[in-house]
Design an enzyme around this catalytic site. Structure first.
Site, PDB file in Angstrom:
ATOM      1  N   GLY A   1       0.809  -1.212   0.000  1.00 22.58           N
ATOM      2  CA  GLY A   1       0.000   0.000   0.000  1.00 22.58           C
ATOM      3  C   GLY A   1       0.843   1.262   0.000  1.00 22.58           C
ATOM      4  O   GLY A   1       1.889   1.349  -0.648  1.00 22.58           O
ATOM      5  N   SER A   2       0.403   2.252   0.774  1.00 27.47           N
ATOM      6  CA  SER A   2       1.001   3.586   0.713  1.00 27.47           C
ATOM      7  C   SER A   2       2.443   3.638   1.193  1.00 27.47           C
ATOM      8  O   SER A   2       3.168   4.585   0.867  1.00 27.47           O
ATOM      9  CB  SER A   2       0.161   4.565   1.525  1.00 27.47           C
ATOM     10  OG  SER A   2      -1.112   4.719   0.942  1.00 27.47           O
ATOM     11  N   THR A   3       2.892   2.654   1.973  1.00 29.29           N
ATOM     12  CA  THR A   3       4.289   2.663   2.420  1.00 29.29           C
ATOM     13  C   THR A   3       5.250   2.460   1.251  1.00 29.29           C
ATOM     14  O   THR A   3       6.455   2.681   1.404  1.00 29.29           O
ATOM     15  CB  THR A   3       4.531   1.573   3.481  1.00 29.29           C
ATOM     16  OG1 THR A   3       4.044   0.311   2.999  1.00 29.29           O
ATOM     17  CG2 THR A   3       3.838   1.918   4.792  1.00 29.29           C
ATOM     18  N   PHE A   4       4.710   2.054   0.084  1.00 33.32           N
ATOM     19  CA  PHE A   4       5.575   1.871  -1.090  1.00 33.32           C
ATOM     20  C   PHE A   4       5.659   3.146  -1.937  1.00 33.32           C
ATOM     21  O   PHE A   4       6.472   3.226  -2.851  1.00 33.32           O
ATOM     22  CB  PHE A   4       5.064   0.710  -1.949  1.00 33.32           C
ATOM     23  CG  PHE A   4       6.114   0.110  -2.848  1.00 33.32           C
ATOM     24  CD1 PHE A   4       6.994  -0.838  -2.368  1.00 33.32           C
ATOM     25  CD2 PHE A   4       6.234   0.504  -4.174  1.00 33.32           C
ATOM     26  CE1 PHE A   4       7.976  -1.387  -3.182  1.00 33.32           C
ATOM     27  CE2 PHE A   4       7.217  -0.036  -4.998  1.00 33.32           C
ATOM     28  CZ  PHE A   4       8.091  -0.987  -4.486  1.00 33.32           C
TER      29      PHE A   4
ATOM     30  N   SER B   1      -1.206  11.249   1.307  1.00 35.03           N
ATOM     31  CA  SER B   1      -1.220   9.893   0.754  1.00 35.03           C
ATOM     32  C   SER B   1      -2.209   9.763  -0.407  1.00 35.03           C
ATOM     33  O   SER B   1      -3.085   8.899  -0.428  1.00 35.03           O
ATOM     34  CB  SER B   1      -1.559   8.869   1.847  1.00 35.03           C
ATOM     35  OG  SER B   1      -1.163   7.577   1.458  1.00 35.03           O
TER      36      SER B   1
END
Length: 600
Positions: A322-325, A378
């Site tokens: 998800g958004s951590t990438f 994000s």
């Protein structure tokens, strides 16, 4: 008067000066036949002795030599001990302790000072052993009664108890030593160290993957002794008396591991989550300082836990990051010169790609925003528009070059490769690079995500994550290895992305990790959870990744919590509080000074 001849008369007895008479014996010659008989008898005896000597020397020699050596030689069979495992500070993680099994042979029972031949009863022996073993006397008598030998009275005796048994001096009592694997830290390192089963066979973790390294150098020793028991130097092979004091040193720090374990367990319980993991890596050399996982188990009593807990899911299970990438993708776009660091993108809240609608998490637009703001809010839509400037084939090649679909080079047991759609799919189906732009549509492990973020903090160099420093002798500790890594991203690009991530902690969803005086960057993630290619309704994976200090990057912290329950379960509410506690402890343990003055 008759006249007699003198030579026909018997000699008169002689008289000594004392008046006593002496008898004179007449010697008669020995017959020749008798001499021959004696001679032949002695010759036959000598011949018999010679033949017996030849028989013993030639025919029975090897057998008698083996019997003599069996009496003179003491064979010492190795117990199969294993090397100790310690953490980066030398604290014990796993070690072998000597334990004993107590055997009784009632037909030989006797006490010190007893007359030879006196046999003691099981009751007499039980009276002495009961208090030492802390066992009821009646139970000991019942166990030994009616049996002559080979009675197991107790097992798992510690060395102190065994010594007290020896001091009783009871004949017919034997102590059989054996090693037992002990894990002093309990469940703290169970997820990576593993355990041995009751037969001392490695079942999980490093105990299994590094089994050959953990087995001590032990050889069967045969020691020659003289008639009085004195050891003789002959017969010993070179190296047979070598003392193996090597220890396997981990990179993990028990202090930080404890903090991470406690903080993570609290959040998993509070949010009724399925599981969670927290990792800390030194970005310069790939050393893991902490790898805490929950739920876990106690390796000292492994039989009480479900086998599913014996595997470390953060290196074996895949998920969509998800958004951590998103920071990784922005670094790719900068490396390809597809976006301008000072550029902006229009976020209108939604768009359609190949017939599929894409929304932001709140279904709202953010207008024209710069890239730091993209990370702060994000934005999925802004990420898709930014990554559309990178050709799909180039995008796929970068994901492949970063090792998404390759098993990571690590000493962590059971590490697996991620999953990435084919290049052809990326080229022909626009939805695939679009979803990959915000971290969905491909899978990796938490360990792999940690490695990729470490690349950003390491000036664009990709390092191999690991948890061991190797074998060291005695109490020596191995120094940290030098900085290394494969250069994939330009250093200035990596630093640019880190600066953008710092704004997430200052202004965005990572505010929970803001610590005055310290420059920390981060990114939260709340991703849908998929199973067999289908997203599970209501199931989420929340995460947060932090870099510190931004001015001189050295550490990356990653927290992932799987399936927290509740409408407010996000990366910022579930994962960030865990990361905050870990970062605070990390600053103290590693003595990281403030990066900027603290406002008074």
């Amino acid at each position: 008067m008759a006249v007699h001849r003198l030579d026909n008369r018997r000699p008169a007895p002689r008289t000594s000066s004392s008046g006593r008479q002496r008898r004179v014996l007449t010697l008669s010659p020995v017959p020749a036949g008798r001499l021959w008989a004696v001679y032949l008898l002695m010759a036959a005896g000598l011949c018999g002795l010679a033949l017996r000597l030849a028989w013993v020397q030639v025919v029975q020699g090897p057998e008698l030599l083996d019997r003599a050596r069996a009496v003179q030689t003491q064979t010492i069979t190795p117990l199969g001990r294993r090397r100790t495992i310690v953490d980066r500070q030398g604290s014990l993680v796993a070690l072998d302790e000597e334990r004993f099994t107590l055997w009784a042979h009632p037909r030989y029972f006797a006490f010190p000072g007893d007359d030879i031949g006196k046999l003691r009863s099981p009751l007499d022996v039980a009276r002495k052993l009961s208090s030492v073993l802390a066992l009821p006397m009646a139970d000991l008598v019942r166990t030994m009664e009616g049996r002559k030998s080979g009675v197991k009275l107790s097992t798992d005796l510690d060395p102190e108890t065994a010594q007290r048994v020896r001091e009783l001096g009871i004949s017919g009592i034997d102590l059989e030593p054996y090693p037992q694997r002990v894990y002093p830290q309990g469940n703290l390192f169970a997820n990576v160290v593993g355990f041995l089963n009751l037969e001392r066979v490695p079942q999980a973790g490093l105990e299994q993957s590094r089994n050959s390294d953990l087995r001590r150098h032990e050889a069967t020793r045969q020691l020659r002794r003289g008639a009085d028991g004195t050891p003789l130097p002959d017969g010993l092979k070179a190296g047979v008396l070598y003392g193996d004091d090597l220890r396997l040193q981990l990179t993990l720090d028990a202090r930080l591991q404890q903090v991470a374990q406690m903080a993570l367990s609290k959040q998993v319980k509070q949010w009724k989550a399925k599981r969670g993991v927290a990792l800390v890596m030194d970005v310069r050399n790939g050393e893991l300082l902490a790898l805490a996982s929950t739920p876990t188990y106690d390796p000292n009593q492994f039989w009480k836990f479900k086998p599913g807990l014996f595997r470390e899911w953060s290196v074996q299970d895949l998920y969509e990051p998800g958004s951590t990438f998103k920071p990784i993708n922005l670094a790719i776009a900068l490396q390809e010169n597809a976006i301008d660091p000072a550029g902006k993108v229009n976020d209108n809240g939604q768009l359609t790609i190949g017939g599929w609608p894409i929304f932001n998490h709140d279904r709202k637009g953010n207008g024209v925003i710069d890239f730091p703001t993209v990370l702060q809010v994000s934005s999925n839509v802004a990420m898709v528009k930014a990554m559309q400037r990178v050709k799909p084939a180039k995008f796929w090649n970068w994901l492949h070059a970063l090792g998404i679909d390759t098993k990571p080079d690590t000493d962590l047991p059971g590490a697996v490769a991620g999953q990435l759609k084919s290049l052809e799919t990326f080229r022909t189906q626009p939805i695939e690079p679009a979803t990959a732009a915000f971290g969905q549509g491909f899978n990796l492990t938490p360990l792999k995500l940690l490695q990729l973020h470490a690349m950003l903090s390491n000036g664009g160099k990709l390092v191999s994550p690991h948890i061991t420093r190797g074998l060291r002798s005695g109490d020596d500790l191995a120094p940290a290895p030098a900085a290394n890594g494969l250069q994939l991203i330009r250093p200035e690009i990596a630093q640019t992305v880190l600066n953008w991530m710092e704004t997430v902690v200052e202004k965005g969803s990572g505010k929970g990790t803001y610590i005055p005086g310290h420059r920390i960057g981060g990114k939260t993630g709340t991703a849908q959870k998929a199973e067999n290619g289908v997203y599970i309704a209501g199931a989420r994976i929340t995460s947060f990744v932090a870099h510190l200090p931004i001015n001189d990057p050295r550490y990356v912290v990653l927290v992932v919590v799987d399936e927290p329950k509740g409408a407010n379960a996000y990366g910022s509410t579930v994962a960030v509080p865990v990361a905050r506690q870990i970062i605070e402890s990390l600053l103290v343990i590693e003595k990281i000074p403030p990066s900027k003055p603290v406002a008074g």
